[in-house]
Design an enzyme around this catalytic site. Structure first.
Site, PDB file in Angstrom:
ATOM      1  N   ASP A 110       0.827  -1.208   0.000  1.00 58.69           N
ATOM      2  CA  ASP A 110       0.000   0.000   0.000  1.00 58.69           C
ATOM      3  C   ASP A 110       0.866   1.265   0.000  1.00 58.69           C
ATOM      4  O   ASP A 110       0.572   2.233  -0.708  1.00 58.69           O
ATOM      5  CB  ASP A 110      -0.880  -0.012   1.271  1.00 58.69           C
ATOM      6  N   GLY A 168      -7.979   9.554   7.016  1.00 59.47           N
ATOM      7  CA  GLY A 168      -6.571   9.219   7.187  1.00 59.47           C
ATOM      8  C   GLY A 168      -5.659   9.753   6.105  1.00 59.47           C
ATOM      9  O   GLY A 168      -6.068   9.971   4.967  1.00 59.47           O
ATOM     10  N   ASN A 175       0.473   7.785   5.013  1.00 57.89           N
ATOM     11  CA  ASN A 175       1.768   7.248   5.457  1.00 57.89           C
ATOM     12  C   ASN A 175       1.665   6.076   6.425  1.00 57.89           C
ATOM     13  O   ASN A 175       2.555   5.239   6.468  1.00 57.89           O
ATOM     14  CB  ASN A 175       2.636   8.370   6.044  1.00 57.89           C
ATOM     15  N   LYS A 180     -12.535   7.007   6.343  1.00 63.22           N
ATOM     16  CA  LYS A 180     -12.118   7.126   4.941  1.00 63.22           C
ATOM     17  C   LYS A 180     -10.595   7.182   4.888  1.00 63.22           C
ATOM     18  O   LYS A 180      -9.982   8.149   5.336  1.00 63.22           O
ATOM     19  CB  LYS A 180     -12.688   8.398   4.296  1.00 63.22           C
ATOM     20  N   GLU A 207      -7.013   8.029  -0.532  1.00 63.72           N
ATOM     21  CA  GLU A 207      -7.256   7.262  -1.768  1.00 63.72           C
ATOM     22  C   GLU A 207      -5.956   6.659  -2.312  1.00 63.72           C
ATOM     23  O   GLU A 207      -5.977   5.753  -3.136  1.00 63.72           O
ATOM     24  CB  GLU A 207      -7.929   8.133  -2.835  1.00 63.72           C
ATOM     25  N   SER A 265      -2.731  17.092   6.129  1.00 63.72           N
ATOM     26  CA  SER A 265      -1.910  18.297   6.047  1.00 63.72           C
ATOM     27  C   SER A 265      -2.641  19.500   6.655  1.00 63.72           C
ATOM     28  O   SER A 265      -3.861  19.453   6.868  1.00 63.72           O
ATOM     29  CB  SER A 265      -1.590  18.582   4.583  1.00 63.72           C
ATOM     30  N   GLU A 270      -4.804  16.045  13.517  1.00 66.47           N
ATOM     31  CA  GLU A 270      -3.391  15.634  13.570  1.00 66.47           C
ATOM     32  C   GLU A 270      -2.768  16.063  12.257  1.00 66.47           C
ATOM     33  O   GLU A 270      -2.931  15.396  11.235  1.00 66.47           O
ATOM     34  CB  GLU A 270      -3.301  14.104  13.716  1.00 66.47           C
ATOM     35  N   CYS A 299       4.848  12.626  10.007  1.00 70.11           N
ATOM     36  CA  CYS A 299       4.442  13.997  10.346  1.00 70.11           C
ATOM     37  C   CYS A 299       5.312  14.622  11.422  1.00 70.11           C
ATOM     38  O   CYS A 299       5.567  15.813  11.418  1.00 70.11           O
ATOM     39  CB  CYS A 299       3.001  13.996  10.803  1.00 70.11           C
ATOM     40  N   GLU A 308      -4.110  12.149  20.237  1.00 70.08           N
ATOM     41  CA  GLU A 308      -4.396  10.736  20.041  1.00 70.08           C
ATOM     42  C   GLU A 308      -3.604   9.963  21.092  1.00 70.08           C
ATOM     43  O   GLU A 308      -2.663  10.468  21.697  1.00 70.08           O
ATOM     44  CB  GLU A 308      -4.022  10.298  18.620  1.00 70.08           C
TER      45      GLU A 308
HETATM   46  P1  NDP Z   1      -3.958  15.413   2.936  1.00 67.88           P
HETATM   47  O1  NDP Z   1      -4.219  16.551   3.831  1.00 67.88           O
HETATM   48  O2  NDP Z   1      -3.763  15.670   1.499  1.00 67.88           O
HETATM   49  O3  NDP Z   1      -5.131  14.342   3.045  1.00 67.88           O
HETATM   50  C1  NDP Z   1      -5.520  13.764   4.281  1.00 67.88           C
HETATM   51  C2  NDP Z   1      -6.874  13.092   4.119  1.00 67.88           C
HETATM   52  O4  NDP Z   1      -7.896  14.082   4.000  1.00 67.88           O
HETATM   53  C3  NDP Z   1      -6.977  12.227   2.867  1.00 67.88           C
HETATM   54  O5  NDP Z   1      -7.760  11.096   3.161  1.00 67.88           O
HETATM   55  C4  NDP Z   1      -7.683  13.163   1.898  1.00 67.88           C
HETATM   56  O6  NDP Z   1      -8.332  12.502   0.848  1.00 67.88           O
HETATM   57  C5  NDP Z   1      -8.672  13.843   2.834  1.00 67.88           C
HETATM   58  N1  NDP Z   1      -9.202  15.111   2.365  1.00 67.88           N
HETATM   59  C6  NDP Z   1      -8.654  15.989   1.476  1.00 67.88           C
HETATM   60  N2  NDP Z   1      -9.458  17.072   1.330  1.00 67.88           N
HETATM   61  C7  NDP Z   1     -10.517  16.892   2.151  1.00 67.88           C
HETATM   62  C8  NDP Z   1     -11.693  17.668   2.461  1.00 67.88           C
HETATM   63  N3  NDP Z   1     -11.916  18.847   1.907  1.00 67.88           N
HETATM   64  N4  NDP Z   1     -12.584  17.161   3.340  1.00 67.88           N
HETATM   65  C9  NDP Z   1     -12.357  15.967   3.941  1.00 67.88           C
HETATM   66  N5  NDP Z   1     -11.288  15.187   3.687  1.00 67.88           N
HETATM   67  C10 NDP Z   1     -10.360  15.643   2.806  1.00 67.88           C
HETATM   68  O7  NDP Z   1      -2.697  14.683   3.579  1.00 67.88           O
HETATM   69  P2  NDP Z   1      -1.831  13.498   2.966  1.00 67.88           P
HETATM   70  O8  NDP Z   1      -2.663  12.289   2.792  1.00 67.88           O
HETATM   71  O9  NDP Z   1      -1.081  14.066   1.798  1.00 67.88           O
HETATM   72  O10 NDP Z   1      -0.821  13.203   4.164  1.00 67.88           O
HETATM   73  C11 NDP Z   1       0.307  13.954   4.399  1.00 67.88           C
HETATM   74  C12 NDP Z   1       0.045  15.011   5.465  1.00 67.88           C
HETATM   75  O11 NDP Z   1      -0.473  14.411   6.636  1.00 67.88           O
HETATM   76  C13 NDP Z   1       1.314  15.703   5.906  1.00 67.88           C
HETATM   77  O12 NDP Z   1       1.103  17.085   6.041  1.00 67.88           O
HETATM   78  C14 NDP Z   1       1.600  15.104   7.269  1.00 67.88           C
HETATM   79  O13 NDP Z   1       2.351  15.903   8.094  1.00 67.88           O
HETATM   80  C15 NDP Z   1       0.220  14.851   7.775  1.00 67.88           C
HETATM   81  N6  NDP Z   1       0.248  13.794   8.800  1.00 67.88           N
HETATM   82  C16 NDP Z   1       0.023  14.132  10.106  1.00 67.88           C
HETATM   83  C17 NDP Z   1       0.122  13.188  11.102  1.00 67.88           C
HETATM   84  C18 NDP Z   1      -0.139  13.539  12.529  1.00 67.88           C
HETATM   85  O14 NDP Z   1      -0.450  12.658  13.310  1.00 67.88           O
HETATM   86  N7  NDP Z   1      -0.034  14.791  12.951  1.00 67.88           N
HETATM   87  C19 NDP Z   1       0.474  11.799  10.799  1.00 67.88           C
HETATM   88  C20 NDP Z   1       0.626  11.534   9.403  1.00 67.88           C
HETATM   89  C21 NDP Z   1       0.532  12.525   8.439  1.00 67.88           C
HETATM   90  P3  NDP Z   1      -7.494  12.058  -0.463  1.00 67.88           P
HETATM   91  O15 NDP Z   1      -6.047  12.262  -0.186  1.00 67.88           O
HETATM   92  O16 NDP Z   1      -7.841  10.647  -0.610  1.00 67.88           O
HETATM   93  O17 NDP Z   1      -7.965  12.957  -1.546  1.00 67.88           O
END
Ligand code: NDP
Length: 486
Positions: A96, A152, A155, A178, A181, A231, A252, A286, A460
């Protein structure tokens, strides 16, 4: 190579069973090490989303009526199954995400099992308070919130699914989760295992899709709480959308965390901490400590030892247990990271190691170290989310603390020093939710994990997570007559 091993039975897991609806957009699942499509899932249609939310709502009251001991027991059983299946779950996590099996076999399903075990154990000790008021008294009930939505990042797909499921379910909530993707496979396994362990149908559901699916879950009237790992830009949108309905949130989010290494630090431990804090999961963590502040007296020795230790990197097929460094999760992420590396060179930072994309179909980028980085360079300010480490020099404790805190993020921070007083002063001074002294990036379930400033709200893991999946109800009990003015 769409194989039986990686193709799930269906895209979604709702009401205790797999559900397919090919009317949704097809999402190819790509193995980051080879670029091959290894599975296909379909984005949730409005009908699938409706089904998931409706059954989560229908199941919630009955699940909350179970005794907490009973709820805890099934979470324990799920943890046990997860540990038994660690090998196959780790292989899937590697497909994955592309993270090496060497990592996934000790950090993903195992961490998910820890969360299920911990919150399973904690469930029965969740209690309210008793407050005496003369003869009258108040007691409080710690009640579940209702239907929670989990969203989620890509990573840690198994860990994130379980870190949200375990406390939510322990407290008597139900959840629609969710996954990203980009990594849709692992959360389905978490759902399957929970149900095999005895979690009733409808209590934990998984739907696939992009941000639009996430957005439609967040704004549904039936949803009481949203927990996002993602993010900062996504966090802003999701937080705002949740606020419309005055929903509870846990955010988070991202970071640009500092690791501070003083002259008196144990050099080998400091180098190990920095490796863990920058190159684990190819830097896609993160809490990574990507701004490494090194006091001038130890800088040369630190850089020498770090470059020496980087010779131990073994890049290759992440399913090979000898491999310890994998690709980035996607071609897009590889391009983002390489653009930052280019920017670092343009800005005048000194490239000490790595910096190259590795030829081939996978999304590999070498572990990269920049020295002579200054605070205002883009590579020192923005989250890169890849294997790029920035070394910044410093002279004094006061100076480095101010510079370490000079960021909008506040997820994590670490200090390496032999001076006990200084270590605790630094930990107290860091503007970050998760701090480390003489180590870095450990996230045991017993400890709270989360950020301050733009890195998020809520925590968390640990007992703190219980506050974020319950609400307090106060019940006033009168022991005498009711006095009224007329
Ligand atoms: P994203 O912010 O791009 O996406 C996170 C999730 O939110 C995905 O499932 C995404 O869907 C979904 N999403 C996007 N837009 C919306 C919206 N408008 N409404 C609801 N859900 C939405 O993050 P990444 O997946 O790129 O992950 C990397 C980021 O996550 C980094 O900034 C990292 O630092 C952070 N992170 C934080 C952690 C923590 O515990 N603090 C741990 C791990 C990562 P999809 O991508 O499927 O379109």
């Amino acid at each position: 190579m769409q194989s039986k091993k990686t193709q799930p039975q269906a895209s979604h897991f709702i009401n205790g069973r797999y559900v397919e609806d090919k009317a949704g957009t097809a999402i190819p699942v790509i193995y980051p090490a080879t670029g091959e499509v290894i599975a296909t899932v379909y984005s949730a249609t409005p009908a699938v989303i409706e089904q998931a939310l409706a059954c989560a709502q229908a199941a919630q009251k009955e699940w909350a009526a179970w005794t907490a001991t009973e709820r805890g027991r099934v979470l324990h059983r799920a943890a046990e199954i997860m540990r038994q299946r660690n090998h196959e779950l780790s292989v899937l996590e590697t497909y994955d995400t592309g993270k090496p099996y060497q990592e996934t076999s000790v950090a993903d399903a195992t961490s998910a099992a820890d969360a299920l075990e911990y919150f399973g154990g904690l469930a029965a000790s969740i209690t309210g308070e008793y407050i005496q008021l003369g003869n009258d008294f108040v007691y409080t009930r710690r009640e579940p919130l209702g239907v929670c939505v989990g969203i989620g990042a890509w990573n840690y797909p198994t860990q994130i699914a379980a870190w949200k499921a375990a406390p939510a379910l322990a407290c008597g909530n139900t959840m629609v989760f969710k996954p990203s993707e980009i990594t849709p496979l692992c959360a389905l396994q978490v759902a399957e295992i929970l149900h095999e362990a005895g979690v009733p149908a409808g209590v934990y559901n998984v739907v696939q899709g992009d941000g639009l699916v996430g957005a439609s879950l967040v704004t549904d009237d039936r949803v009481a709480k949203v927990s996002l790992t993602g993010s900062v830009p996504t966090g802003r949108k999701v937080y705002a959308a949740a606020a419309e309905g005055i929903r509870h949130v846990t955010m988070e989010l991202g970071g640009k965390s500092p690791i501070v290494i003083f002259d008196d630090a144990h050099l080998e431990n400091a180098v190990s901490g920095v490796i863990l804090g920058n190159f684990y999961a190819s830097g896609q963590v993160c809490s990574n400590g990507t701004r490494v502040f090194v006091q001038k007296g130890i800088k040369a020795a630190f850089l020498d030892r770090l470059t020496e230790r980087l010779k131990g990197v073994n890049m290759g097929d992440p399913q090979d247990p000898a491999v310890n460094f994998g690709p980035l999760v996607s071609a897009r992420q590889r391009d983002i990271v390489t653009a930052y590396i280019k920017k670092g060179v343009e800005e005048g930072a000194r490239l000490v190691a790595g910096g190259q994309v590795v030829d081939g179909a996978g999304f590999f980028v070498e572990p990269t170290v920049f020295a002579e980085v200054s605070d205002n360079m883009v590579i020192a300010r923005e989250e890169i989310f890849g294997p790029v480490l920035c070394v910044l020099d410093f002279d004094t404790e006061e100076e480095v603390l101010a510079r370490a805190n000079d960021t909008l993020f506040g997820l994590a921070a670490g200090v390496f020093t032999a001076d006990l007083g200084r270590a605790h002063r630094m930990a107290a001074g860091f503007e970050a939710g998760t701090c480390y002294i003489n180590t870095y990036n450990l996230a045991p379930v017993e400890a709270p994990f989360g950020g301050s400033k733009l890195s998020g709200v809520g925590r968390e893991n640990s007992k703190a997570a219980i506050q974020h999946y319950t609400q307090v109800k106060g019940v006033y009990v009168a022991m005498g007559d009711v006095e009224a003015p007329f």
